[in-house]
Design a protein around this motif. Structure first.
Motif, PDB file in Angstrom:
ATOM      1  N   THR A 109      70.278  36.050  -0.519  1.00 49.33           N
ATOM      2  CA  THR A 109      69.079  36.576  -1.179  1.00 49.33           C
ATOM      3  C   THR A 109      68.284  37.458  -0.229  1.00 49.33           C
ATOM      4  O   THR A 109      67.685  38.459  -0.624  1.00 49.33           O
ATOM      5  CB  THR A 109      68.179  35.441  -1.689  1.00 49.33           C
ATOM      6  OG1 THR A 109      67.883  34.538  -0.614  1.00 49.33           O
ATOM      7  CG2 THR A 109      68.875  34.675  -2.804  1.00 49.33           C
ATOM      8  N   VAL A 124      72.668  30.640   0.644  1.00 53.20           N
ATOM      9  CA  VAL A 124      71.777  31.139  -0.403  1.00 53.20           C
ATOM     10  C   VAL A 124      70.699  32.023   0.219  1.00 53.20           C
ATOM     11  O   VAL A 124      70.424  33.130  -0.254  1.00 53.20           O
ATOM     12  CB  VAL A 124      71.118  29.972  -1.173  1.00 53.20           C
ATOM     13  CG1 VAL A 124      70.003  30.492  -2.090  1.00 53.20           C
ATOM     14  CG2 VAL A 124      72.157  29.221  -1.994  1.00 53.20           C
ATOM     15  N   TYR A 125      70.091  31.539   1.301  1.00 52.01           N
ATOM     16  CA  TYR A 125      69.046  32.302   1.957  1.00 52.01           C
ATOM     17  C   TYR A 125      69.580  33.638   2.485  1.00 52.01           C
ATOM     18  O   TYR A 125      68.967  34.688   2.292  1.00 52.01           O
ATOM     19  CB  TYR A 125      68.434  31.501   3.102  1.00 52.01           C
ATOM     20  CG  TYR A 125      67.382  32.288   3.852  1.00 52.01           C
ATOM     21  CD1 TYR A 125      66.095  32.415   3.343  1.00 52.01           C
ATOM     22  CD2 TYR A 125      67.689  32.933   5.054  1.00 52.01           C
ATOM     23  CE1 TYR A 125      65.146  33.168   4.008  1.00 52.01           C
ATOM     24  CE2 TYR A 125      66.744  33.684   5.727  1.00 52.01           C
ATOM     25  CZ  TYR A 125      65.464  33.798   5.199  1.00 52.01           C
ATOM     26  OH  TYR A 125      64.531  34.548   5.839  1.00 52.01           O
ATOM     27  N   LEU A 172      70.456  25.627  -8.190  1.00 52.40           N
ATOM     28  CA  LEU A 172      69.434  26.413  -7.500  1.00 52.40           C
ATOM     29  C   LEU A 172      68.312  26.703  -8.484  1.00 52.40           C
ATOM     30  O   LEU A 172      68.536  27.304  -9.537  1.00 52.40           O
ATOM     31  CB  LEU A 172      70.028  27.718  -6.977  1.00 52.40           C
ATOM     32  CG  LEU A 172      69.062  28.654  -6.244  1.00 52.40           C
ATOM     33  CD1 LEU A 172      68.522  27.994  -4.979  1.00 52.40           C
ATOM     34  CD2 LEU A 172      69.759  29.974  -5.911  1.00 52.40           C
ATOM     35  N   TYR A 173      67.119  26.241  -8.154  1.00 52.96           N
ATOM     36  CA  TYR A 173      65.937  26.351  -9.012  1.00 52.96           C
ATOM     37  C   TYR A 173      64.951  27.256  -8.297  1.00 52.96           C
ATOM     38  O   TYR A 173      64.583  26.993  -7.147  1.00 52.96           O
ATOM     39  CB  TYR A 173      65.368  24.955  -9.214  1.00 52.96           C
ATOM     40  CG  TYR A 173      64.113  24.810 -10.040  1.00 52.96           C
ATOM     41  CD1 TYR A 173      64.176  24.387 -11.367  1.00 52.96           C
ATOM     42  CD2 TYR A 173      62.857  25.029  -9.487  1.00 52.96           C
ATOM     43  CE1 TYR A 173      63.023  24.202 -12.118  1.00 52.96           C
ATOM     44  CE2 TYR A 173      61.705  24.842 -10.221  1.00 52.96           C
ATOM     45  CZ  TYR A 173      61.786  24.428 -11.536  1.00 52.96           C
ATOM     46  OH  TYR A 173      60.633  24.234 -12.269  1.00 52.96           O
ATOM     47  N   THR A 174      64.527  28.355  -8.925  1.00 47.77           N
ATOM     48  CA  THR A 174      63.582  29.277  -8.294  1.00 47.77           C
ATOM     49  C   THR A 174      62.464  29.635  -9.259  1.00 47.77           C
ATOM     50  O   THR A 174      62.671  29.718 -10.472  1.00 47.77           O
ATOM     51  CB  THR A 174      64.278  30.572  -7.827  1.00 47.77           C
ATOM     52  OG1 THR A 174      64.623  31.378  -8.963  1.00 47.77           O
ATOM     53  CG2 THR A 174      65.534  30.273  -7.032  1.00 47.77           C
ATOM     54  N   TYR A 224      62.245  28.167  -3.695  1.00 52.12           N
ATOM     55  CA  TYR A 224      63.661  27.851  -3.911  1.00 52.12           C
ATOM     56  C   TYR A 224      63.871  26.354  -3.695  1.00 52.12           C
ATOM     57  O   TYR A 224      63.367  25.786  -2.726  1.00 52.12           O
ATOM     58  CB  TYR A 224      64.553  28.597  -2.917  1.00 52.12           C
ATOM     59  CG  TYR A 224      64.501  30.099  -3.010  1.00 52.12           C
ATOM     60  CD1 TYR A 224      65.490  30.819  -3.678  1.00 52.12           C
ATOM     61  CD2 TYR A 224      63.457  30.810  -2.414  1.00 52.12           C
ATOM     62  CE1 TYR A 224      65.445  32.198  -3.750  1.00 52.12           C
ATOM     63  CE2 TYR A 224      63.403  32.198  -2.487  1.00 52.12           C
ATOM     64  CZ  TYR A 224      64.407  32.891  -3.157  1.00 52.12           C
ATOM     65  OH  TYR A 224      64.351  34.264  -3.234  1.00 52.12           O
ATOM     66  N   TYR A 258      64.411  22.733   0.228  1.00 50.12           N
ATOM     67  CA  TYR A 258      63.437  23.582  -0.453  1.00 50.12           C
ATOM     68  C   TYR A 258      62.668  24.431   0.544  1.00 50.12           C
ATOM     69  O   TYR A 258      62.404  24.017   1.666  1.00 50.12           O
ATOM     70  CB  TYR A 258      62.505  22.747  -1.330  1.00 50.12           C
ATOM     71  CG  TYR A 258      61.611  21.770  -0.605  1.00 50.12           C
ATOM     72  CD1 TYR A 258      60.253  22.049  -0.411  1.00 50.12           C
ATOM     73  CD2 TYR A 258      62.106  20.558  -0.137  1.00 50.12           C
ATOM     74  CE1 TYR A 258      59.432  21.149   0.240  1.00 50.12           C
ATOM     75  CE2 TYR A 258      61.294  19.653   0.518  1.00 50.12           C
ATOM     76  CZ  TYR A 258      59.955  19.960   0.701  1.00 50.12           C
ATOM     77  OH  TYR A 258      59.137  19.071   1.363  1.00 50.12           O
ATOM     78  N   LEU A 282      67.340  23.957  -3.646  1.00 48.40           N
ATOM     79  CA  LEU A 282      68.776  23.741  -3.822  1.00 48.40           C
ATOM     80  C   LEU A 282      69.002  22.236  -3.907  1.00 48.40           C
ATOM     81  O   LEU A 282      68.688  21.508  -2.960  1.00 48.40           O
ATOM     82  CB  LEU A 282      69.560  24.325  -2.654  1.00 48.40           C
ATOM     83  CG  LEU A 282      71.070  24.074  -2.733  1.00 48.40           C
ATOM     84  CD1 LEU A 282      71.713  25.000  -3.758  1.00 48.40           C
ATOM     85  CD2 LEU A 282      71.728  24.246  -1.368  1.00 48.40           C
ATOM     86  N   VAL A 317      65.642  38.071  -9.677  1.00 44.05           N
ATOM     87  CA  VAL A 317      66.448  36.860  -9.545  1.00 44.05           C
ATOM     88  C   VAL A 317      67.856  37.233  -9.076  1.00 44.05           C
ATOM     89  O   VAL A 317      68.468  38.174  -9.594  1.00 44.05           O
ATOM     90  CB  VAL A 317      66.531  36.101 -10.885  1.00 44.05           C
ATOM     91  CG1 VAL A 317      67.513  34.930 -10.796  1.00 44.05           C
ATOM     92  CG2 VAL A 317      65.147  35.608 -11.296  1.00 44.05           C
TER      93      VAL A 317
END
Length: 256
Positions: free
Chosen positions: A251, A247-248, A197-199, A229, A221, A231, A157
């Motif tokens: 990561t 974010v992309y 941000l939900y992963t 992911y 998403y 957002l 994460v």
């Protein structure tokens, strides 16, 4: 009996904003704020954000529950029917399509993330309005937060630095995902704008990045290397796309 020279704590500042501070301590807090302009500025920003959130959501909270969502009606329906209705709802608001930007150059149908994206948006709405307890682990303990979420979620994460978009990490928490534990991170701008941000593990290895809106909130998403992911934030497609791209990039450069 209170001591007026005792430093004011973070919890007391939040309680002051929420009108939950004991009356005998209120004068001490106000004196503290008069002598500490940085804390006074923070308190004012929290109040501004709280007022904006109340203006946005109080009318929804006062609405009557629709007949179709009453508990007695739902428990009489088979669980599969309920999930079908949820999926159909998401298909309707996903119809706007994607951003035209493709992660890893592959495409996938929106249905792969129907329940996943709904769970992320539900979590966003639940916690974005919290003033005192929006996260479980604060950004001040970032290393522990990342290590804990990575261990529980079963993948590496990341809590990307998004200051280039004006957002700072508030913190995060662990949530149940559709198929596996989910990591939930919250970011905030100086004016109180919040993104989450939900992963979680995803059945689909790679998908096209897509945009969806629901009830005034927006989401970008996508999936990359078996991790999904979402957002979530204000329904401003350009702003969401800007944050999602960062974010992309963060990561991806850091190995997922």
């Amino acid at each position: 009996m209170t001591e007026p020279h005792i430093p004011v704590t973070e919890d007391e500042l939040h309680a002051y904003v929420d009108n939950e501070l004991p009356a005998e301590r209120r004068g001490d807090v106000e004196a503290w704020l008069a002598a500490h302009p940085d804390d006074a500025e923070r308190v004012q920003s929290w109040r501004t954000m709280a007022d904006a959130l109340h203006a946005r959501y109080d009318s929804v909270a006062d609405e009557a529950v629709p007949k179709r969502l009453e508990l007695e009606r739902l428990v009489r329906q088979p669980r599969r029917w309920v999930y079908g209705a949820i999926a159909a709802t998401l298909v309707a608001f996903v119809a706007g399509g994607g951003t035209g930007w493709v992660a890893r150059g592959a495409a996938a149908t929106p249905s792969a993330f129907q329940n996943f994206t709904l769970d992320a948006l539900d979590a966003h709405r639940l916690y974005v309005v919290e003033v005192r307890h929006p996260v479980e682990v604060a950004a001040s303990d970032r290393d522990h937060l990342v290590q804990w979420l990575s261990k529980r979620c079963g993948y590496d994460v990341k809590a990307p630095v998004l200051e280039g978009t004006g957002l700072k990490l508030v913190g995060g928490r662990l949530l149940p995902g559709p198929e596996a534990p989910a990591a939930f991170l919250m970011y905030e701008s100086p004016n109180g704008e919040r993104f989450t941000l939900y992963t979680s593990r995803a059945d689909t290895d790679t998908t096209q990045m897509r945009y969806a809106t629901s009830e005034g909130d927006g989401a970008m998403y996508w999936a990359d290397r078996g991790v999904g992911y979402v957002l979530s934030g204000p329904a401003d497609k350009d702003r969401l796309n800007q944050v999602a791209r960062m974010v992309y990039d963060k990561t991806d450069k850091n190995g997922g």
